[in-house]
Write a protein that holds these residues in place. Structure first.
Motif, mmCIF file in Angstrom:
data_model
loop_
_atom_site.group_PDB
_atom_site.id
_atom_site.type_symbol
_atom_site.label_atom_id
_atom_site.label_comp_id
_atom_site.label_asym_id
_atom_site.label_seq_id
_atom_site.Cartn_x
_atom_site.Cartn_y
_atom_site.Cartn_z
ATOM 1 N N LEU A 161 -15.446 3.006 -35.750
ATOM 2 C CA LEU A 161 -15.650 1.744 -35.035
ATOM 3 C C LEU A 161 -14.821 1.698 -33.747
ATOM 4 O O LEU A 161 -15.266 1.163 -32.729
ATOM 5 C CB LEU A 161 -15.275 0.565 -35.940
ATOM 6 N N MET A 162 -13.643 2.284 -33.777
ATOM 7 C CA MET A 162 -12.827 2.345 -32.566
ATOM 8 C C MET A 162 -13.511 3.183 -31.500
ATOM 9 O O MET A 162 -13.494 2.859 -30.313
ATOM 10 C CB MET A 162 -11.447 2.928 -32.886
ATOM 11 N N HIS A 163 -14.125 4.281 -31.916
ATOM 12 C CA HIS A 163 -14.810 5.159 -30.974
ATOM 13 C C HIS A 163 -16.078 4.518 -30.421
ATOM 14 O O HIS A 163 -16.340 4.548 -29.216
ATOM 15 C CB HIS A 163 -15.176 6.484 -31.656
ATOM 16 N N GLU A 164 -16.864 3.954 -31.295
ATOM 17 C CA GLU A 164 -18.203 3.503 -30.921
ATOM 18 C C GLU A 164 -18.255 2.065 -30.400
ATOM 19 O O GLU A 164 -19.125 1.725 -29.594
ATOM 20 C CB GLU A 164 -19.157 3.620 -32.129
ATOM 21 N N LYS A 165 -17.360 1.219 -30.924
ATOM 22 C CA LYS A 165 -17.378 -0.215 -30.581
ATOM 23 C C LYS A 165 -18.753 -0.833 -30.862
ATOM 24 O O LYS A 165 -19.179 -1.763 -30.185
ATOM 25 C CB LYS A 165 -16.985 -0.429 -29.112
ATOM 26 N N ASN A 166 -19.407 -0.281 -31.867
ATOM 27 C CA ASN A 166 -20.753 -0.729 -32.224
ATOM 28 C C ASN A 166 -21.003 -0.336 -33.676
ATOM 29 O O ASN A 166 -20.877 0.841 -34.033
ATOM 30 C CB ASN A 166 -21.774 -0.078 -31.289
ATOM 31 N N ILE A 167 -21.359 -1.304 -34.517
ATOM 32 C CA ILE A 167 -21.524 -1.026 -35.949
ATOM 33 C C ILE A 167 -22.690 -0.075 -36.198
ATOM 34 O O ILE A 167 -22.591 0.855 -37.007
ATOM 35 C CB ILE A 167 -21.713 -2.349 -36.724
ATOM 36 N N SER A 168 -23.802 -0.269 -35.486
ATOM 37 C CA SER A 168 -24.971 0.591 -35.686
ATOM 38 C C SER A 168 -24.677 2.038 -35.312
ATOM 39 O O SER A 168 -25.033 2.972 -36.040
ATOM 40 C CB SER A 168 -26.157 0.078 -34.860
ATOM 41 N N HIS A 169 -24.014 2.239 -34.183
ATOM 42 C CA HIS A 169 -23.692 3.592 -33.741
ATOM 43 C C HIS A 169 -22.695 4.253 -34.687
ATOM 44 O O HIS A 169 -22.809 5.448 -34.994
ATOM 45 C CB HIS A 169 -23.128 3.568 -32.321
ATOM 46 N N ALA A 170 -21.712 3.489 -35.141
ATOM 47 C CA ALA A 170 -20.741 4.032 -36.089
ATOM 48 C C ALA A 170 -21.436 4.450 -37.380
ATOM 49 O O ALA A 170 -21.162 5.524 -37.930
ATOM 50 C CB ALA A 170 -19.655 3.002 -36.379
ATOM 51 N N ALA A 171 -22.343 3.598 -37.862
ATOM 52 C CA ALA A 171 -23.073 3.914 -39.096
ATOM 53 C C ALA A 171 -23.885 5.193 -38.935
ATOM 54 O O ALA A 171 -23.921 6.044 -39.828
ATOM 55 C CB ALA A 171 -23.983 2.742 -39.466
ATOM 56 N N GLU A 172 -24.541 5.344 -37.790
ATOM 57 C CA GLU A 172 -25.366 6.530 -37.543
ATOM 58 C C GLU A 172 -24.531 7.802 -37.573
ATOM 59 O O GLU A 172 -24.914 8.796 -38.186
ATOM 60 C CB GLU A 172 -26.069 6.389 -36.189
ATOM 61 N N ASN A 173 -23.378 7.779 -36.920
ATOM 62 C CA ASN A 173 -22.541 8.975 -36.871
ATOM 63 C C ASN A 173 -21.858 9.266 -38.197
ATOM 64 O O ASN A 173 -21.519 10.412 -38.476
ATOM 65 C CB ASN A 173 -21.490 8.830 -35.761
ATOM 66 N N LEU A 174 -21.664 8.239 -39.005
ATOM 67 C CA LEU A 174 -21.043 8.426 -40.315
ATOM 68 C C LEU A 174 -22.060 8.756 -41.399
ATOM 69 O O LEU A 174 -21.679 9.092 -42.524
ATOM 70 C CB LEU A 174 -20.272 7.162 -40.709
ATOM 71 N N GLY A 175 -23.339 8.640 -41.076
ATOM 72 C CA GLY A 175 -24.370 8.857 -42.085
ATOM 73 C C GLY A 175 -24.415 7.735 -43.104
ATOM 74 O O GLY A 175 -24.731 7.957 -44.274
ATOM 75 N N MET A 176 -24.114 6.520 -42.653
ATOM 76 C CA MET A 176 -24.100 5.352 -43.522
ATOM 77 C C MET A 176 -25.108 4.333 -43.022
ATOM 78 O O MET A 176 -25.649 4.458 -41.918
ATOM 79 C CB MET A 176 -22.692 4.724 -43.541
ATOM 80 N N GLU A 223 -19.953 8.558 -21.402
ATOM 81 C CA GLU A 223 -19.657 8.437 -22.830
ATOM 82 C C GLU A 223 -20.923 8.188 -23.640
ATOM 83 O O GLU A 223 -21.142 8.794 -24.687
ATOM 84 C CB GLU A 223 -18.643 7.304 -23.045
ATOM 85 N N LYS A 224 -21.784 7.313 -23.147
ATOM 86 C CA LYS A 224 -23.034 7.014 -23.840
ATOM 87 C C LYS A 224 -23.953 8.232 -23.861
ATOM 88 O O LYS A 224 -24.609 8.507 -24.873
ATOM 89 C CB LYS A 224 -23.752 5.841 -23.167
ATOM 90 N N SER A 225 -23.998 8.977 -22.772
ATOM 91 C CA SER A 225 -24.853 10.164 -22.711
ATOM 92 C C SER A 225 -24.427 11.200 -23.747
ATOM 93 O O SER A 225 -25.268 11.833 -24.390
ATOM 94 C CB SER A 225 -24.814 10.772 -21.306
ATOM 95 N N LEU A 226 -23.119 11.363 -23.924
ATOM 96 C CA LEU A 226 -22.633 12.296 -24.932
ATOM 97 C C LEU A 226 -22.844 11.730 -26.338
ATOM 98 O O LEU A 226 -23.216 12.465 -27.262
ATOM 99 C CB LEU A 226 -21.151 12.587 -24.704
ATOM 100 N N ARG A 227 -22.614 10.437 -26.510
ATOM 101 C CA ARG A 227 -22.806 9.811 -27.817
ATOM 102 C C ARG A 227 -24.252 9.908 -28.271
ATOM 103 O O ARG A 227 -24.546 10.126 -29.446
ATOM 104 C CB ARG A 227 -22.375 8.348 -27.775
ATOM 105 N N ASP A 228 -25.189 9.734 -27.327
ATOM 106 C CA ASP A 228 -26.610 9.780 -27.653
ATOM 107 C C ASP A 228 -27.149 11.206 -27.735
ATOM 108 O O ASP A 228 -28.360 11.411 -27.860
ATOM 109 C CB ASP A 228 -27.411 9.002 -26.605
ATOM 110 N N ASN A 264 -15.476 17.861 -21.595
ATOM 111 C CA ASN A 264 -15.539 16.592 -22.325
ATOM 112 C C ASN A 264 -16.619 16.649 -23.400
ATOM 113 O O ASN A 264 -17.698 17.220 -23.172
ATOM 114 C CB ASN A 264 -15.873 15.447 -21.356
ATOM 115 N N TRP A 265 -16.350 16.026 -24.558
ATOM 116 C CA TRP A 265 -17.358 15.935 -25.612
ATOM 117 C C TRP A 265 -17.135 14.673 -26.433
ATOM 118 O O TRP A 265 -16.065 14.058 -26.362
ATOM 119 C CB TRP A 265 -17.345 17.176 -26.512
ATOM 120 N N HIS A 266 -18.142 14.301 -27.216
ATOM 121 C CA HIS A 266 -18.044 13.093 -28.034
ATOM 122 C C HIS A 266 -17.338 13.402 -29.344
ATOM 123 O O HIS A 266 -17.471 14.504 -29.902
ATOM 124 C CB HIS A 266 -19.449 12.522 -28.319
ATOM 125 N N TRP A 267 -16.602 12.425 -29.841
ATOM 126 C CA TRP A 267 -15.807 12.629 -31.048
ATOM 127 C C TRP A 267 -16.635 13.062 -32.249
ATOM 128 O O TRP A 267 -16.167 13.801 -33.114
ATOM 129 C CB TRP A 267 -15.054 11.334 -31.405
#
Length: 312
Positions: A19-34, A141-146, A280-283
């Motif tokens: 959540l600290m990285h993404e600042k978005n619940i949906s994005h955090a869930a996607e990266n966590l597989g939740m 940041e968004k381009s790497l996250r996506d 640079n890369w996404h967490w």
């Protein structure tokens, strides 16, 4: 302490960092597989655990509170230390892997570097494809996250909590002109008055008027007569080689040009800072084995990148 920790679900900590990285619940869930509800429920438990909201919605983002900012470095380091003790899970064999890597490179991706990277991939991973672009990213940041890009190489870091970076090499700035420049071809050193008297080619500024080379100039408050602007370093060097325009560039970029003998270069007649090239890369890609392998290949190649020799 141990008895108290037994009552704490330590899985909540990885959700907190997401959540600290993404600042978005949906994005955090996607990266966590939740699922999103599961992350929302975890956030409720975190808030109860720390007796603090931790995140508050502002401008469409879940922004951390002072408490969250305070505990994040400690939790992030603990999780990184624990992760480093675990065995590397999952198989990755470069010899048989079929992957497509996309690298965005601004300035750092000079000809010599890209040639060596292509050769190394062809030798070690013949089934891996590589795409290299020089896109001016509006939101890096968004381009790497996506997952639009695997890596972003630049003389600037992406200063977002969701991104990591690594130094690749150090570079210096030089004033560059064509070898037969009528005013400069017989000079050893360049005076400030001579520099300002010439017409210039420059890199286009980015969003927010950020210009990576300008950040390396110290106390430069003089006006230049700019006649050509481009987003491509290589294109600027081509124009400089064909005209009487001059430019200021990282030495490693010119060093990699096949027609190096067509140019002359000078130490700038003003103070400059050393340039640092970054990867640079996404967490979320931090521990992906194929991604770690690519980063190690790039870091190894960049050890051999050299800038121009300074003039005397």
């Amino acid at each position: 302490m141990a008895r108290y920790l037994r009552n704490v679900d330590l899985n909540l900590l990885s959700i907190f960092t997401a959540l600290m990285h993404e600042k978005n619940i949906s994005h955090a869930a996607e990266n966590l597989g939740m699922t999103q509800p599961a992350v929302s429920q975890a956030l409720k438990r975190l808030r109860s655990l720390y007796n603090d909201p931790l995140f508050e919605r502002k401008s469409g983002k879940m922004m951390p509170t002072l408490k969250a900012d305070e505990i994040y470095p400690i939790i992030n380091k603990i999780l990184a230390d624990v992760s480093s003790t675990l065995p590397d899970i999952g198989d990755f064999s470069p010899e048989t892997a079929k992957l497509d890597f996309h690298i965005n490179a601004l300035g750092v991706g000079n000809n010599d570097f890209l040639t060596k990277l292509s050769q190394r991939l062809a030798q070690l991973a013949p089934n891996i494809s590589l795409t290299v672009t020089t896109d001016m990213l509006i939101d890096a940041e968004k381009s790497l996250r996506d997952k639009e890009y695997d890596l972003h190489l630049d003389y600037l870091t992406i200063d977002e909590i969701g991104c990591h970076h690594q130094e690749l090499f150090n570079d210096n700035l030089f004033v560059i002109a064509r070898k037969e420049h009528p005013n400069l071809n017989n000079k050893v050193n360049l005076l400030l008055s001579e520099y300002l008297a010439e017409k210039h080619a420059v890199l286009a500024p980015r969003k927010g008027n950020v210009y990576s080379l300008t950040l390396a100039l110290q106390d430069f408050s003089f006006n230049r007569e700019i006649k050509y602007t481009s987003t491509s370093i290589e294109n600027i060097l081509e124009i400089v080689c064909a005209t009487d325009l001059i430019c200021i560039m990282p030495g490693s970029v010119l060093q990699s040009m096949h027609n190096l003998d067509d140019f002359i270069w000078f130490n700038p007649p003003f103070k400059t800072k050393e340039m640092i090239a970054y990867m640079n890369w996404h967490w979320s890609m931090e521990h992906v084995k194929s991604h770690r392998w690519l980063r190690s290949i790039i870091a190894d190649i960049c050890k051999g990148i050299q800038s121009l020799p300074e003039t005397t």
